[in-house]
Scaffold this motif. Structure first.
Motif, mmCIF file in Angstrom:
data_model
loop_
_atom_site.group_PDB
_atom_site.id
_atom_site.type_symbol
_atom_site.label_atom_id
_atom_site.label_comp_id
_atom_site.label_asym_id
_atom_site.label_seq_id
_atom_site.Cartn_x
_atom_site.Cartn_y
_atom_site.Cartn_z
ATOM 1 N N ALA A 290 10.198 -17.620 -24.673
ATOM 2 C CA ALA A 290 8.981 -17.624 -25.480
ATOM 3 C C ALA A 290 8.179 -16.346 -25.268
ATOM 4 C CB ALA A 290 8.128 -18.848 -25.150
ATOM 5 N N MET A 291 8.132 -15.873 -24.032
ATOM 6 C CA MET A 291 7.400 -14.640 -23.737
ATOM 7 C C MET A 291 8.123 -13.427 -24.326
ATOM 8 S SD MET A 291 6.285 -15.539 -19.803
ATOM 9 C CE MET A 291 5.378 -14.032 -19.545
ATOM 10 N N ALA A 292 9.451 -13.446 -24.279
ATOM 11 C CA ALA A 292 10.214 -12.339 -24.872
ATOM 12 C C ALA A 292 10.005 -12.295 -26.380
ATOM 13 C CB ALA A 292 11.697 -12.495 -24.537
ATOM 14 N N TYR A 293 9.964 -13.465 -27.027
ATOM 15 C CA TYR A 293 9.727 -13.503 -28.468
ATOM 16 C C TYR A 293 8.328 -12.989 -28.800
ATOM 17 C CZ TYR A 293 13.746 -16.721 -28.342
ATOM 18 O OH TYR A 293 14.970 -17.287 -28.129
ATOM 19 N N GLU A 294 7.363 -13.345 -27.973
ATOM 20 C CA GLU A 294 5.997 -12.860 -28.213
ATOM 21 C C GLU A 294 5.939 -11.346 -28.078
ATOM 22 O OE1 GLU A 294 2.101 -12.727 -29.211
ATOM 23 O OE2 GLU A 294 3.442 -14.471 -29.350
#
Length: 297
Positions: free
Chosen positions: A224-228
Protein backbone atom coordinates in the motif's frame (compact mmCIF):
# COMPACT_ATOMS: atom_id res chain seq x y z
CA UNK A 1 1.06 -14.04 45.61
CA UNK A 2 -1.02 -12.13 43.07
CA UNK A 3 0.29 -8.83 44.35
CA UNK A 4 3.66 -9.79 42.88
CA UNK A 5 2.33 -10.37 39.34
CA UNK A 6 4.16 -8.29 36.70
CA UNK A 7 2.21 -5.99 34.35
CA UNK A 8 0.42 -7.85 31.55
CA UNK A 9 1.30 -5.68 28.51
CA UNK A 10 5.07 -5.92 29.06
CA UNK A 11 4.64 -9.69 29.50
CA UNK A 12 2.82 -9.91 26.16
CA UNK A 13 5.56 -7.90 24.44
CA UNK A 14 8.29 -10.08 25.97
CA UNK A 15 6.49 -13.33 25.05
CA UNK A 16 5.87 -12.31 21.44
CA UNK A 17 9.45 -11.06 20.97
CA UNK A 18 10.92 -14.18 22.56
CA UNK A 19 8.72 -16.60 20.63
CA UNK A 20 9.27 -14.85 17.29
CA UNK A 21 12.89 -13.85 17.90
CA UNK A 22 12.27 -10.30 16.74
CA UNK A 23 10.91 -7.00 18.07
CA UNK A 24 9.69 -6.20 14.55
CA UNK A 25 7.65 -9.41 14.18
CA UNK A 26 6.33 -9.00 17.73
CA UNK A 27 5.17 -5.48 16.86
CA UNK A 28 3.36 -6.81 13.76
CA UNK A 29 1.60 -9.51 15.77
CA UNK A 30 0.56 -7.13 18.56
CA UNK A 31 -0.27 -4.35 16.05
CA UNK A 32 1.90 -1.78 17.79
CA UNK A 33 5.17 -0.08 16.86
CA UNK A 34 8.58 -1.70 17.26
CA UNK A 35 9.50 1.14 19.63
CA UNK A 36 6.50 0.28 21.81
CA UNK A 37 7.56 -3.37 22.04
CA UNK A 38 11.11 -2.36 22.94
CA UNK A 39 9.86 0.00 25.66
CA UNK A 40 7.55 -2.65 27.11
CA UNK A 41 10.35 -5.21 27.24
CA UNK A 42 12.65 -2.65 28.85
CA UNK A 43 9.98 -1.92 31.46
CA UNK A 44 9.73 -5.63 32.27
CA UNK A 45 13.50 -5.89 32.60
CA UNK A 46 13.46 -2.95 35.02
CA UNK A 47 10.60 -4.57 36.95
CA UNK A 48 12.59 -7.78 37.46
CA UNK A 49 16.00 -6.16 37.60
CA UNK A 50 17.41 -8.58 35.00
CA UNK A 51 18.26 -8.50 31.31
CA UNK A 52 15.90 -10.66 29.24
CA UNK A 53 17.41 -10.10 25.78
CA UNK A 54 20.88 -9.58 24.39
CA UNK A 55 20.45 -6.90 21.72
CA UNK A 56 22.56 -7.06 18.57
CA UNK A 57 22.71 -4.67 15.63
CA UNK A 58 19.65 -6.20 13.98
CA UNK A 59 18.90 -9.17 16.20
CA UNK A 60 17.86 -10.15 19.69
CA UNK A 61 18.74 -13.27 21.68
CA UNK A 62 17.18 -14.47 24.90
CA UNK A 63 19.46 -14.39 27.92
CA UNK A 64 19.44 -17.43 30.25
CA UNK A 65 16.92 -15.59 32.47
CA UNK A 66 14.74 -14.82 29.47
CA UNK A 67 14.94 -18.39 28.16
CA UNK A 68 13.85 -19.78 31.55
CA UNK A 69 10.94 -17.37 31.74
CA UNK A 70 9.56 -17.64 28.19
CA UNK A 71 7.90 -21.13 28.26
CA UNK A 72 5.96 -20.34 31.44
CA UNK A 73 4.76 -16.98 30.10
CA UNK A 74 3.73 -18.53 26.76
CA UNK A 75 1.74 -21.26 28.53
CA UNK A 76 0.03 -18.75 30.81
CA UNK A 77 -0.96 -16.44 27.95
CA UNK A 78 -2.24 -19.40 25.92
CA UNK A 79 -4.42 -20.45 28.85
CA UNK A 80 -5.78 -16.91 29.25
CA UNK A 81 -6.49 -16.68 25.53
CA UNK A 82 -8.32 -20.02 25.50
CA UNK A 83 -10.44 -19.10 28.53
CA UNK A 84 -11.41 -15.66 27.30
CA UNK A 85 -12.07 -16.90 23.76
CA UNK A 86 -14.57 -19.39 25.13
CA UNK A 87 -16.37 -16.65 27.05
CA UNK A 88 -16.25 -14.17 24.19
CA UNK A 89 -17.85 -16.53 21.70
CA UNK A 90 -20.41 -18.12 24.04
CA UNK A 91 -23.79 -17.40 22.58
CA UNK A 92 -22.24 -15.15 19.90
CA UNK A 93 -22.71 -17.15 16.70
CA UNK A 94 -23.18 -13.78 14.97
CA UNK A 95 -19.53 -12.82 15.35
CA UNK A 96 -17.01 -13.45 12.55
CA UNK A 97 -13.33 -12.52 12.64
CA UNK A 98 -11.35 -12.46 9.37
CA UNK A 99 -7.61 -11.82 9.04
CA UNK A 100 -5.89 -10.62 5.85
CA UNK A 101 -2.77 -8.82 4.69
CA UNK A 102 -2.94 -5.06 5.20
CA UNK A 103 -2.89 -4.06 1.53
CA UNK A 104 -5.22 -6.88 0.48
CA UNK A 105 -7.70 -5.87 3.16
CA UNK A 106 -7.56 -2.21 2.09
CA UNK A 107 -7.58 -2.65 -1.67
CA UNK A 108 -9.62 -5.85 -2.23
CA UNK A 109 -11.58 -7.10 0.77
CA UNK A 110 -12.97 -3.92 2.33
CA UNK A 111 -14.42 -2.52 -0.92
CA UNK A 112 -16.41 -5.75 -1.30
CA UNK A 113 -17.53 -5.99 2.34
CA UNK A 114 -20.05 -3.15 2.13
CA UNK A 115 -22.60 -5.49 0.57
CA UNK A 116 -22.30 -8.21 3.22
CA UNK A 117 -24.05 -6.52 6.19
CA UNK A 118 -26.93 -5.54 3.93
CA UNK A 119 -27.54 -9.22 3.25
CA UNK A 120 -26.69 -10.48 6.76
CA UNK A 121 -27.32 -7.64 9.24
CA UNK A 122 -27.16 -10.03 12.22
CA UNK A 123 -23.50 -10.94 11.55
CA UNK A 124 -20.75 -8.65 12.83
CA UNK A 125 -17.56 -8.95 10.79
CA UNK A 126 -14.24 -7.96 12.29
CA UNK A 127 -11.24 -7.56 9.99
CA UNK A 128 -7.66 -7.59 11.29
CA UNK A 129 -4.39 -7.41 9.40
CA UNK A 130 -1.16 -9.38 9.81
CA UNK A 131 1.74 -10.69 7.73
CA UNK A 132 2.24 -13.61 10.11
CA UNK A 133 0.88 -17.12 9.51
CA UNK A 134 -2.74 -17.38 10.64
CA UNK A 135 -2.92 -18.63 14.23
CA UNK A 136 -6.25 -20.34 14.79
CA UNK A 137 -5.13 -21.78 18.14
CA UNK A 138 -5.34 -18.59 20.18
CA UNK A 139 -5.44 -15.89 17.51
CA UNK A 140 -9.18 -15.33 17.92
CA UNK A 141 -9.86 -15.58 14.17
CA UNK A 142 -12.34 -17.73 12.26
CA UNK A 143 -10.75 -17.52 8.79
CA UNK A 144 -7.87 -15.82 7.03
CA UNK A 145 -6.99 -14.75 3.51
CA UNK A 146 -3.51 -15.84 2.54
CA UNK A 147 -1.47 -16.17 -0.64
CA UNK A 148 -0.06 -19.52 -1.69
CA UNK A 149 -0.74 -22.57 -3.82
CA UNK A 150 -3.73 -23.77 -1.82
CA UNK A 151 -1.89 -26.28 0.34
CA UNK A 152 -1.96 -25.61 4.08
CA UNK A 153 -1.81 -28.63 6.43
CA UNK A 154 -5.03 -29.03 8.38
CA UNK A 155 -6.73 -26.23 6.42
CA UNK A 156 -9.54 -25.95 3.92
CA UNK A 157 -8.68 -23.44 1.20
CA UNK A 158 -11.02 -21.72 -1.26
CA UNK A 159 -9.46 -19.92 -4.23
CA UNK A 160 -10.41 -16.25 -4.48
CA UNK A 161 -8.26 -14.51 -7.08
CA UNK A 162 -4.96 -14.99 -8.96
CA UNK A 163 -1.62 -13.35 -8.18
CA UNK A 164 -0.48 -11.34 -11.19
CA UNK A 165 2.39 -8.85 -11.20
CA UNK A 166 2.22 -5.64 -13.23
CA UNK A 167 4.43 -2.52 -12.95
CA UNK A 168 2.46 0.71 -12.38
CA UNK A 169 3.34 4.39 -12.23
CA UNK A 170 1.83 7.86 -12.50
CA UNK A 171 0.92 8.81 -16.08
CA UNK A 172 3.30 11.79 -16.15
CA UNK A 173 6.25 9.49 -15.51
CA UNK A 174 6.01 8.04 -19.02
CA UNK A 175 5.39 11.20 -21.03
CA UNK A 176 6.74 10.42 -24.48
CA UNK A 177 6.15 6.69 -24.09
CA UNK A 178 8.44 3.73 -23.45
CA UNK A 179 10.28 2.64 -26.60
CA UNK A 180 12.57 0.13 -24.88
CA UNK A 181 11.40 -1.20 -21.46
CA UNK A 182 14.88 -2.41 -20.46
CA UNK A 183 16.51 0.96 -21.17
CA UNK A 184 13.69 2.88 -19.51
CA UNK A 185 13.74 0.74 -16.37
CA UNK A 186 17.52 1.13 -16.00
CA UNK A 187 16.94 4.83 -15.48
CA UNK A 188 13.82 4.50 -13.32
CA UNK A 189 13.37 4.38 -9.55
CA UNK A 190 11.89 1.02 -8.61
CA UNK A 191 9.48 0.97 -5.68
CA UNK A 192 9.54 -2.23 -3.59
CA UNK A 193 7.38 -3.70 -0.84
CA UNK A 194 9.41 -5.28 1.97
CA UNK A 195 6.58 -7.77 2.46
CA UNK A 196 7.06 -8.96 -1.16
CA UNK A 197 10.76 -8.35 -1.80
CA UNK A 198 11.15 -10.68 -4.80
CA UNK A 199 8.33 -9.38 -7.00
CA UNK A 200 10.43 -7.02 -9.12
CA UNK A 201 13.06 -9.69 -9.76
CA UNK A 202 10.39 -12.23 -10.68
CA UNK A 203 8.69 -9.86 -13.13
CA UNK A 204 11.98 -8.78 -14.75
CA UNK A 205 13.07 -12.40 -15.21
CA UNK A 206 9.69 -13.34 -16.66
CA UNK A 207 9.85 -10.41 -19.08
CA UNK A 208 13.39 -11.37 -20.07
CA UNK A 209 14.95 -8.10 -18.93
CA UNK A 210 18.48 -8.18 -17.57
CA UNK A 211 20.83 -5.54 -16.27
CA UNK A 212 18.28 -3.59 -14.24
CA UNK A 213 19.94 -2.88 -10.92
CA UNK A 214 18.24 -2.28 -7.61
CA UNK A 215 20.38 0.65 -6.47
CA UNK A 216 17.98 3.31 -7.71
CA UNK A 217 15.12 2.03 -5.63
CA UNK A 218 12.95 2.77 -2.61
CA UNK A 219 11.59 0.19 -0.19
CA UNK A 220 8.41 0.38 1.84
CA UNK A 221 6.93 -1.69 4.64
CA UNK A 222 3.97 -2.88 2.59
CA UNK A 223 2.53 -2.69 -0.92
CA UNK A 224 0.00 0.00 0.00
CA UNK A 225 2.85 2.38 0.79
CA UNK A 226 4.64 1.51 -2.46
CA UNK A 227 1.44 2.22 -4.41
CA UNK A 228 1.06 5.56 -2.65
CA UNK A 229 4.64 6.45 -3.57
CA UNK A 230 3.83 5.60 -7.19
CA UNK A 231 0.76 7.85 -7.03
CA UNK A 232 3.01 10.68 -5.86
CA UNK A 233 5.38 10.16 -8.79
CA UNK A 234 8.28 8.76 -6.75
CA UNK A 235 8.91 5.93 -9.20
CA UNK A 236 7.39 2.76 -10.62
CA UNK A 237 5.92 0.13 -8.31
CA UNK A 238 5.48 -3.57 -8.94
CA UNK A 239 1.77 -4.06 -8.36
CA UNK A 240 -0.47 -7.04 -7.80
CA UNK A 241 -3.09 -6.53 -10.47
CA UNK A 242 -6.21 -7.10 -8.37
CA UNK A 243 -4.90 -4.59 -5.84
CA UNK A 244 -4.23 -1.82 -8.37
CA UNK A 245 -7.22 -2.36 -10.67
CA UNK A 246 -9.13 0.63 -9.30
CA UNK A 247 -6.09 2.89 -9.78
CA UNK A 248 -5.75 1.70 -13.37
CA UNK A 249 -9.48 2.07 -14.04
CA UNK A 250 -9.49 5.67 -12.77
CA UNK A 251 -6.28 6.58 -14.62
CA UNK A 252 -4.50 7.52 -11.40
CA UNK A 253 -1.89 4.90 -12.32
CA UNK A 254 -0.98 3.35 -15.65
CA UNK A 255 0.68 0.08 -16.66
CA UNK A 256 3.46 1.15 -19.06
CA UNK A 257 4.21 -2.41 -20.23
CA UNK A 258 1.89 -4.99 -21.72
CA UNK A 259 3.50 -7.92 -19.90
CA UNK A 260 1.69 -9.34 -16.86
CA UNK A 261 3.46 -12.09 -14.93
CA UNK A 262 1.16 -14.66 -13.32
CA UNK A 263 2.51 -16.42 -10.24
CA UNK A 264 1.59 -19.94 -9.17
CA UNK A 265 -1.42 -20.08 -6.87
CA UNK A 266 -3.24 -17.00 -5.70
CA UNK A 267 -5.19 -15.67 -2.73
CA UNK A 268 -7.26 -18.15 -0.71
CA UNK A 269 -9.76 -18.07 2.11
CA UNK A 270 -8.44 -20.58 4.64
CA UNK A 271 -9.96 -22.05 7.82
CA UNK A 272 -9.40 -25.20 9.89
CA UNK A 273 -10.60 -28.39 8.26
CA UNK A 274 -10.74 -30.27 11.55
CA UNK A 275 -14.19 -28.91 12.41
CA UNK A 276 -17.31 -28.04 10.45
CA UNK A 277 -17.43 -24.29 9.67
CA UNK A 278 -19.78 -22.27 11.86
CA UNK A 279 -22.99 -20.88 10.39
CA UNK A 280 -21.46 -17.41 10.14
CA UNK A 281 -18.31 -18.65 8.41
CA UNK A 282 -20.30 -20.82 6.01
CA UNK A 283 -22.50 -17.86 5.05
CA UNK A 284 -19.48 -15.58 4.63
CA UNK A 285 -17.61 -18.16 2.56
CA UNK A 286 -20.53 -18.74 0.22
CA UNK A 287 -21.14 -15.01 -0.14
CA UNK A 288 -17.47 -14.22 -0.79
CA UNK A 289 -17.03 -16.94 -3.41
CA UNK A 290 -20.21 -15.79 -5.13
CA UNK A 291 -19.10 -12.15 -5.00
CA UNK A 292 -15.74 -12.98 -6.57
CA UNK A 293 -17.23 -15.17 -9.26
CA UNK A 294 -15.20 -18.20 -8.24
CA UNK A 295 -18.27 -20.25 -7.39
CA UNK A 296 -18.61 -22.77 -4.63
CA UNK A 297 -15.92 -25.38 -4.17
Amino acid sequence: MRSSLPPLNPLRAFEAAGRLGSFTLAAQELRVSQVAVSKQVRALEEYFGVTLFERGHRSITLTPDGARMLPAVTLALDQIAAATSGLKHRGRSDMLSIQAYTTFAQRWLIPRLAAFPRMFPDIEVRVTASLLPANFGHGGIDAAIRSGTGEWPGMSADFLTPLELVPVCRPGLIDGGVADPAVWLRGATLLHSLSRPEDWSVWLKGRGIEGVGMRDSMRFENSAMAYEAALQGAGIAIGIRVLVESYLASGALVAPFDYVHRLDGGYYLIYPSTARPSRTLALFRDWLLSATGTGLA
